[in-house]
Design a protein around this motif. Structure first.
Motif, short mmCIF file in Angstrom:
data_model
loop_
_atom_site.label_atom_id
_atom_site.label_comp_id
_atom_site.label_asym_id
_atom_site.label_seq_id
_atom_site.Cartn_x
_atom_site.Cartn_y
_atom_site.Cartn_z
N LEU A 164 38.45 85.38 6.28
CA LEU A 164 39.76 85.85 5.77
C LEU A 164 39.37 86.36 4.15
CD1 LEU A 164 42.66 84.17 7.37
CD2 LEU A 164 41.71 86.49 7.84
N ALA A 165 38.85 85.27 3.33
CA ALA A 165 38.67 85.25 1.90
C ALA A 165 37.52 86.73 1.73
CB ALA A 165 38.12 83.99 1.21
N ARG A 166 36.80 86.91 2.68
CA ARG A 166 35.95 88.00 2.29
C ARG A 166 36.33 89.16 2.62
NH1 ARG A 166 31.45 88.04 6.94
NH2 ARG A 166 33.42 88.89 7.96
N ASP A 167 37.18 89.22 3.81
CA ASP A 167 37.88 90.35 4.04
C ASP A 167 38.96 90.92 3.07
OD1 ASP A 167 36.40 90.35 6.37
OD2 ASP A 167 37.72 89.75 7.86
N GLU A 168 39.70 89.69 2.71
CA GLU A 168 40.80 90.14 1.75
C GLU A 168 40.24 90.94 0.34
OE1 GLU A 168 42.80 86.66 0.91
OE2 GLU A 168 44.08 86.80 2.78
N ALA A 169 38.83 90.21 -0.10
CA ALA A 169 38.14 90.64 -1.27
C ALA A 169 37.91 92.05 -0.93
CB ALA A 169 36.99 89.72 -1.64
N GLU A 170 37.33 92.33 0.17
CA GLU A 170 36.77 93.77 0.36
C GLU A 170 38.12 94.76 0.42
OE1 GLU A 170 34.50 93.62 4.11
OE2 GLU A 170 33.04 92.47 3.11
N LEU A 171 39.07 94.24 0.96
CA LEU A 171 40.30 95.30 1.23
C LEU A 171 41.34 95.45 -0.13
CD1 LEU A 171 42.09 93.69 4.36
CD2 LEU A 171 41.01 95.92 4.09
N GLU A 172 41.06 94.21 -1.11
CA GLU A 172 41.72 94.56 -2.37
C GLU A 172 40.79 95.40 -3.28
OE1 GLU A 172 42.12 90.60 -4.11
OE2 GLU A 172 43.77 90.10 -2.90
N ALA A 173 39.53 95.33 -3.20
CA ALA A 173 38.50 96.20 -3.98
C ALA A 173 38.86 97.57 -3.37
CB ALA A 173 37.10 95.78 -3.63
N SER A 174 38.73 97.82 -1.92
CA SER A 174 39.14 99.33 -1.64
C SER A 174 40.43 99.90 -2.05
CB SER A 174 39.04 98.97 -0.16
OG SER A 174 39.11 100.44 0.49
N LEU A 175 41.65 98.84 -1.84
CA LEU A 175 42.81 99.24 -2.14
C LEU A 175 42.80 99.79 -3.89
CD1 LEU A 175 45.75 99.89 -1.56
CD2 LEU A 175 46.18 97.35 -1.88
#
Length: 599
Positions: free
Chosen positions: A355-366
């Protein structure tokens, strides 16, 4: 070294369920053995004692009423011979009975009933006959002492209890003495409530007829259901029974014989037998099992805490820290926990890493998409402002007034669009915008560009806090721009000679948004008909307003209205809209109406 013939035992003993079963079995085994052996007989003996106590408490609860009825029987036995001696002189007999009623204070009527049904000797001095009545036939058929209840007294209109005592000379029946006792006098004989007494008590005779309690719905609802009272006088062995009341409650019932073969009482205890007085005898033998049970609970709690709770609390702290947004390091695996909890801890660690990895990727994309979208709105705003500037240069070169008005209207629409896009790229949330702030800004720009110098227009605006999505805010803003432009074009002075006025409101009521643009009209002029051929020769403004209203799926109304200030023209648009969570949480405040004068 020999291998264990049961290699699965070490792994089995690591399981939480096995450990709890072993510890709880060890803790509860003494309690089970002692409790079964010591309480079985104790509870049985206590129940017998409780049942006997219930009968005694029932009799004690109605001791006053029993004393009153026994007094009535004794008085009837005494008055019988006196009345028979004076039967030849009814006046003298009446004096004796009336004097007795007056002195008793609790009896309301006394009468001598002769064997032929005549009642010549009565305490009220009258004479009557009950010969041939069912009551008299019953007395003659079974001439025994009895107590019954009657809805009305023979002489007074009140509920009474009737005590009847036969009078004999040897074995010859000479008549009956009848004494009536008002039910109010019976109720006054209640004793003080005893501890753990019955919820209600009623008296009944040997025929099962109620003597008291008939006028109390609560008492009647506590009578035993499906058990006629007439069966208890003939069944002396069944004095305690359990069942349902007429009102549907679970209850215990006790039947006490107050006067042999004449009067009985039934007491009702609602609820569990454990609450009754007799059951207190079972409390003391249960102290040791209870203490052992408490000790077993202590052992069980220690086992659960040692094996489960402390690990679950550690896991809970890790989950709460992760839920609060701490991603600095993955949670540690609980090594000394049972295998089931250790597996849960390891699974949570893996889940937290993913989840930490996916959240970081989503925040960067957003963040990247948000920057790009704001850049688009910014460039669109710049292009629209450039177009507005070109239109302004063109208006300076055009000499035809009608052409200048057309260019002016186009410029106003372009500026309105530019204002919307500027709000979009300046807002932190692109999904919703503050409609009230945007409406106020557009209104200020239109008044600055459209109001003629020295016009003295009084402008009143009231915009309630409102969040709207861009796909609804854009047509609403453009419709406001067209409405304000038309209002400034056709505004007039009121009849009283005051300054022309313009009122703009945006309100929210029950998930319905309403926009009103109202301008004053002069006394001689009337707002031009939008359908007339000379109205905005291209009818572009009217067509745009209708198109924007259809896009919002709203109801558009416009026409002349009468106000306290005189005739006015009003454009009103209502459309459905769901309120924002920000407004529901009270994050936005409702601004006060604002008054502003354009020069």
């Amino acid at each position: 070294m020999k291998r264990s013939r049961l290699p699965f035992l070490p792994k089995l003993t690591e399981r939480l369920a096995v450990r709890l079963v072993l510890l709880l079995t060890l803790a509860l085994l003494p309690l089970g053995v002692v409790a079964v052996m010591t309480t079985a007989q104790t509870v049985a003996d206590a129940r017998v004692s409780a049942e006997r106590a219930m009968v005694g408490v029932t009799a004690e609860a109605v001791a006053g009423k029993r004393a009153l009825i026994e007094s009535a029987f004794a008085s009837a036995s005494t008055l019988g011979p006196l009345a028979l001696e004076r039967l030849a002189n009814p006046e003298e007999c009446t004096v004796i009975l009336s004097d007795f009623v007056r002195r008793s204070g609790v009896f309301s009527f006394v009468s001598l009933i002769e064997t032929d049904g005549q009642m010549r000797c009565r305490s009220d001095g009258q004479s009557s006959s009950i010969a041939g009545t069912p009551q008299f036939e019953s007395l003659m058929e079974r001439p025994a002492a009895s107590v019954t209840a009657q809805a009305r007294d023979l002489a007074r209109n009140e509920a009474v209890m009737i005590v009847t005592q036969p009078i004999r000379e040897g074995v010859t029946l000479r008549g009956f003495i009848m004494i009536t006792v008002p039910q109010r006098s019976v109720e006054l004989m209640r004793r003080l409530p005893v501890n753990s007494g019955p919820a209600s008590t009623v008296l009944f005779n040997t025929d099962g007829e109620l003597i008291t309690g008939m006028d109390d719905p609560e008492t009647m609802a506590r009578l035993p259901a499906n058990r006629p009272l007439a069966e208890f006088p003939d069944n002396p062995d069944e004095r305690i029974f359990y069942g349902q009341t007429v009102g549907g409650e679970s209850a215990s019932f006790a039947v006490a014989e107050l006067i042999p073969r004449r009067l009985y009482a039934v007491g009702t205890w609602t609820g569990s037998m454990d609450a009754q007085t007799g059951m207190r005898a079972a409390v003391m033998p249960l102290i040791l099992p209870v203490l052992m049970w408490v000790a077993s609970l202590g052992v069980a709690y220690f086992a659960v805490y040692r094996l489960v709770l402390r690990h679950i609390r550690t896991l809970n702290r890790q989950m709460r820290r992760f839920a609060l947004g701490y991603r600095d390091a993955p949670p540690d695996i609980i090594e000394d926990a049972p295998s089931e909890l250790r597996e849960v801890s390891a699974t949570f660690q893996k889940l937290a890493r993913i989840l930490a990895r996916d959240e970081a990727e989503l925040e960067a994309s957003l963040a990247e998409k948000t920057v790009l979208l704001k850049e688009i709105h910014h460039r669109v705003k710049n292009n629209l402002q450039l177009i507005a500037s070109i239109l302004n240069l063109q208006m300076r070169q055009v000499r035809d007034p009608s052409a200048r008005r057309v260019l002016q209207s186009v410029q106003d629409r372009v500026i309105g669009l530019a204002t919307i896009h500027r709000s979009l790229y300046q807002s932190e949330r692109l999904s919703e915008l503050r409609a009230d702030q945007l409406m106020d800004e557009i209104t200020r720009q239109l008044l600055a560009l459209g109001a003629a110098p020295g016009s003295g227009i009084s402008v009143h605006t009231r915009f309630e806090p409102l969040m709207l999505a861009p796909d609804r805010l854009v047509p609403l803003s453009l419709l406001l721009s067209e409405g304000v432009t038309n209002a400034l074009k056709y505004i007039g002075s009121p009849e009283d000679g005051g300054a022309p006025w313009l009122e703009i409101t945006l309100t929210l009521n029950d998930d319905e948004v309403t926009l009103n643009v109202t301008n004053s009209l002069s006394a001689a002029a009337v707002e031009p008909d939008p359908d007339a051929p000379d109205f905005d020769s291209t009818r572009l403004g009217a067509d745009l307003i209708e198109a924007f209203a259809m896009q919002l799926e709203g109801v558009l109304e416009q026409g002349e209205i009468d106000t306290a200030k005189g005739p006015a023209w009003q454009l009103s648009l209502s459309f459905a809209c769901e309120t924002s969570d920000d407004l529901a949480q009270g994050l936005l405040s409702d601004p006060e109406p604002e008054a502003r004068e354009a020069e």
